[in-house]
Design a protein around this motif. Structure first.
Motif, PDB file in Angstrom:
ATOM      1  N   ALA A  57       1.391   9.214 -12.350  1.00 30.80           N
ATOM      2  CA  ALA A  57       0.438  10.251 -12.744  1.00 30.80           C
ATOM      3  C   ALA A  57       1.170  11.529 -13.164  1.00 30.80           C
ATOM      4  O   ALA A  57       0.825  12.149 -14.181  1.00 30.80           O
ATOM      5  N   PHE A  58       2.184  11.903 -12.398  1.00 30.81           N
ATOM      6  CA  PHE A  58       2.987  13.076 -12.746  1.00 30.81           C
ATOM      7  C   PHE A  58       3.620  12.891 -14.123  1.00 30.81           C
ATOM      8  O   PHE A  58       3.564  13.789 -14.975  1.00 30.81           O
ATOM      9  N   LEU A  59       4.195  11.733 -14.349  1.00 26.27           N
ATOM     10  CA  LEU A  59       4.858  11.472 -15.629  1.00 26.27           C
ATOM     11  C   LEU A  59       3.863  11.449 -16.788  1.00 26.27           C
ATOM     12  O   LEU A  59       4.183  11.887 -17.897  1.00 26.27           O
ATOM     13  N   LEU A  60       2.666  10.938 -16.539  1.00 29.91           N
ATOM     14  CA  LEU A  60       1.661  10.892 -17.601  1.00 29.91           C
ATOM     15  C   LEU A  60       1.209  12.287 -18.032  1.00 29.91           C
ATOM     16  O   LEU A  60       0.846  12.498 -19.190  1.00 29.91           O
ATOM     17  N   THR A  61       1.251  13.239 -17.115  1.00 31.85           N
ATOM     18  CA  THR A  61       0.790  14.588 -17.453  1.00 31.85           C
ATOM     19  C   THR A  61       1.886  15.459 -18.063  1.00 31.85           C
ATOM     20  O   THR A  61       1.570  16.470 -18.695  1.00 31.85           O
ATOM     21  N   MET A  62       3.136  15.092 -17.885  1.00 29.89           N
ATOM     22  CA  MET A  62       4.243  15.946 -18.350  1.00 29.89           C
ATOM     23  C   MET A  62       4.186  16.320 -19.830  1.00 29.89           C
ATOM     24  O   MET A  62       4.400  17.487 -20.166  1.00 29.89           O
TER      25      MET A  62
ATOM     26  N   ARG B  92       0.834  -1.208   0.000  1.00 31.07           N
ATOM     27  CA  ARG B  92       0.000   0.000   0.000  1.00 31.07           C
ATOM     28  C   ARG B  92       0.868   1.256   0.000  1.00 31.07           C
ATOM     29  O   ARG B  92       0.553   2.237  -0.683  1.00 31.07           O
ATOM     30  N   VAL B  93       1.928   1.240   0.773  1.00 32.48           N
ATOM     31  CA  VAL B  93       2.830   2.393   0.826  1.00 32.48           C
ATOM     32  C   VAL B  93       3.515   2.579  -0.524  1.00 32.48           C
ATOM     33  O   VAL B  93       3.528   3.681  -1.082  1.00 32.48           O
ATOM     34  N   ALA B  94       4.082   1.513  -1.056  1.00 31.14           N
ATOM     35  CA  ALA B  94       4.791   1.600  -2.339  1.00 31.14           C
ATOM     36  C   ALA B  94       3.836   1.965  -3.471  1.00 31.14           C
ATOM     37  O   ALA B  94       4.187   2.749  -4.360  1.00 31.14           O
ATOM     38  N   GLN B  95       2.640   1.419  -3.443  1.00 35.04           N
ATOM     39  CA  GLN B  95       1.665   1.665  -4.505  1.00 35.04           C
ATOM     40  C   GLN B  95       1.305   3.146  -4.586  1.00 35.04           C
ATOM     41  O   GLN B  95       1.248   3.718  -5.678  1.00 35.04           O
ATOM     42  N   THR B  96       1.113   3.778  -3.453  1.00 33.02           N
ATOM     43  CA  THR B  96       0.773   5.205  -3.454  1.00 33.02           C
ATOM     44  C   THR B  96       1.890   6.021  -4.094  1.00 33.02           C
ATOM     45  O   THR B  96       1.631   6.876  -4.947  1.00 33.02           O
ATOM     46  N   GLY B  97       3.122   5.757  -3.699  1.00 30.78           N
ATOM     47  CA  GLY B  97       4.252   6.492  -4.257  1.00 30.78           C
ATOM     48  C   GLY B  97       4.391   6.305  -5.753  1.00 30.78           C
ATOM     49  O   GLY B  97       4.579   7.283  -6.500  1.00 30.78           O
ATOM     50  N   VAL B  98       4.284   5.087  -6.205  1.00 26.26           N
ATOM     51  CA  VAL B  98       4.471   4.834  -7.640  1.00 26.26           C
ATOM     52  C   VAL B  98       3.299   5.398  -8.443  1.00 26.26           C
ATOM     53  O   VAL B  98       3.489   5.895  -9.550  1.00 26.26           O
ATOM     54  N   GLN B  99       2.106   5.376  -7.894  1.00 30.04           N
ATOM     55  CA  GLN B  99       0.961   5.924  -8.619  1.00 30.04           C
ATOM     56  C   GLN B  99       1.066   7.445  -8.762  1.00 30.04           C
ATOM     57  O   GLN B  99       0.726   7.994  -9.815  1.00 30.04           O
TER      58      GLN B  99
ATOM     59  N   ALA C  48      11.714   6.724 -17.500  1.00 29.47           N
ATOM     60  CA  ALA C  48      11.011   6.959 -16.231  1.00 29.47           C
ATOM     61  C   ALA C  48       9.558   6.493 -16.323  1.00 29.47           C
ATOM     62  O   ALA C  48       9.048   5.833 -15.408  1.00 29.47           O
ATOM     63  N   LEU C  49       8.892   6.830 -17.417  1.00 29.02           N
ATOM     64  CA  LEU C  49       7.491   6.452 -17.597  1.00 29.02           C
ATOM     65  C   LEU C  49       7.318   4.933 -17.628  1.00 29.02           C
ATOM     66  O   LEU C  49       6.451   4.376 -16.943  1.00 29.02           O
ATOM     67  N   LEU C  50       8.148   4.258 -18.425  1.00 31.85           N
ATOM     68  CA  LEU C  50       8.036   2.801 -18.534  1.00 31.85           C
ATOM     69  C   LEU C  50       8.418   2.102 -17.230  1.00 31.85           C
ATOM     70  O   LEU C  50       7.797   1.102 -16.853  1.00 31.85           O
TER      71      LEU C  50
ATOM     72  N   ASN D 211       3.288  22.902 -21.373  1.00 28.07           N
ATOM     73  CA  ASN D 211       3.955  23.718 -22.393  1.00 28.07           C
ATOM     74  C   ASN D 211       5.464  23.556 -22.368  1.00 28.07           C
ATOM     75  O   ASN D 211       6.109  23.598 -23.414  1.00 28.07           O
ATOM     76  N   ALA D 212       6.049  23.398 -21.196  1.00 30.63           N
ATOM     77  CA  ALA D 212       7.507  23.302 -21.066  1.00 30.63           C
ATOM     78  C   ALA D 212       8.058  22.035 -21.720  1.00 30.63           C
ATOM     79  O   ALA D 212       9.237  21.978 -22.066  1.00 30.63           O
ATOM     80  N   PHE D 213       7.225  21.010 -21.885  1.00 28.11           N
ATOM     81  CA  PHE D 213       7.709  19.751 -22.457  1.00 28.11           C
ATOM     82  C   PHE D 213       8.223  19.952 -23.879  1.00 28.11           C
ATOM     83  O   PHE D 213       9.098  19.220 -24.336  1.00 28.11           O
ATOM     84  N   ASN D 214       7.711  20.949 -24.570  1.00 27.42           N
ATOM     85  CA  ASN D 214       8.160  21.236 -25.934  1.00 27.42           C
ATOM     86  C   ASN D 214       9.616  21.682 -25.976  1.00 27.42           C
ATOM     87  O   ASN D 214      10.254  21.614 -27.027  1.00 27.42           O
ATOM     88  N   ARG D 215      10.136  22.152 -24.847  1.00 34.07           N
ATOM     89  CA  ARG D 215      11.522  22.628 -24.788  1.00 34.07           C
ATOM     90  C   ARG D 215      12.498  21.530 -24.386  1.00 34.07           C
ATOM     91  O   ARG D 215      13.690  21.796 -24.234  1.00 34.07           O
ATOM     92  N   THR D 216      12.050  20.310 -24.239  1.00 28.43           N
ATOM     93  CA  THR D 216      12.955  19.229 -23.833  1.00 28.43           C
ATOM     94  C   THR D 216      13.832  18.796 -25.003  1.00 28.43           C
ATOM     95  O   THR D 216      13.444  18.877 -26.168  1.00 28.43           O
TER      96      THR D 216
END
Length: 167
Positions: free
Chosen positions: A33-38, A22-29, A58-60, A42-47
């Motif tokens: 979620a953060f990675l899915l939204t990146m 439960r602890v690990a699941q919360t952290g990874v989720q 990181a996402l995979l 707008n800043a992602f275009n500058r990567t």
């Protein structure tokens, strides 16, 4: 106090593993979620190409961690009421360990991605390496070095990897 039966011990081991997951699941989720939204920011275009490659790693890795950490639930559903708790505990132990490995990769990759975006690359590599060492210290080095400190606690007798993976 009476000694617990083998069935009770496996049930307790499974309950302990679920609490850990439960602890690990919360952290990874949250990380996933953060990675899915990146990519939608707008800043992602500058990567750079390198940063996008690190992002994909990181996402995979976060997806793999989520799959492995959540998999004991599906396994439990498939084996429900079949009297195979020892098999379930062994499987959950392996999945938790694998999930933590992928979570480490995801965390370090996410740190590399962000630090490379805001700092010079050599500093980003250094900070990411330090992050990896920091996680390994608390997730592997300290726990495994603790195994040789003092007397074993009676509750830890059933946490022996040989017992968990036997059979």
């Amino acid at each position: 106090m009476s000694k617990e039966s083998e069935k009770q011990r496996w049930q307790r081991n499974f309950a302990d593993l679920l609490q850990e997951l439960r602890v690990a699941q919360t952290g990874v989720q949250i990380l996933f979620a953060f990675l899915l939204t990146m990519p939608f920011s707008n800043a992602f275009n500058r990567t750079t190409d390198f940063q996008r490659d690190v992002y994909v790693v990181a996402l995979l890795a976060a997806a793999a961690a989520a799959a492995m950490i959540i998999s004991p639930v599906a396994f439990h559903r498939a084996l429900f009421r079949q009297g195979r708790k020892p098999e379930l505990v062994r499987f959950a132990h392996r999945m938790a360990s694998g999930g933590l490995f992928f979570m480490l990769i995801a965390m370090v990759s996410a740190v590399l991605l962000v630090t490379d975006f805001v700092l010079d690359r050599p500093i980003a590599f250094l900070l990411s390496a330090l992050t990896g060492i920091w996680f390994l210290l608390f997730w592997a080095i300290l726990p495994f070095s603790r195994r040789s400190w003092g007397d074993d606690d009676i509750d830890d007798d059933d946490d022996d990897p040989a017992t968990l993976t036997a059979g």
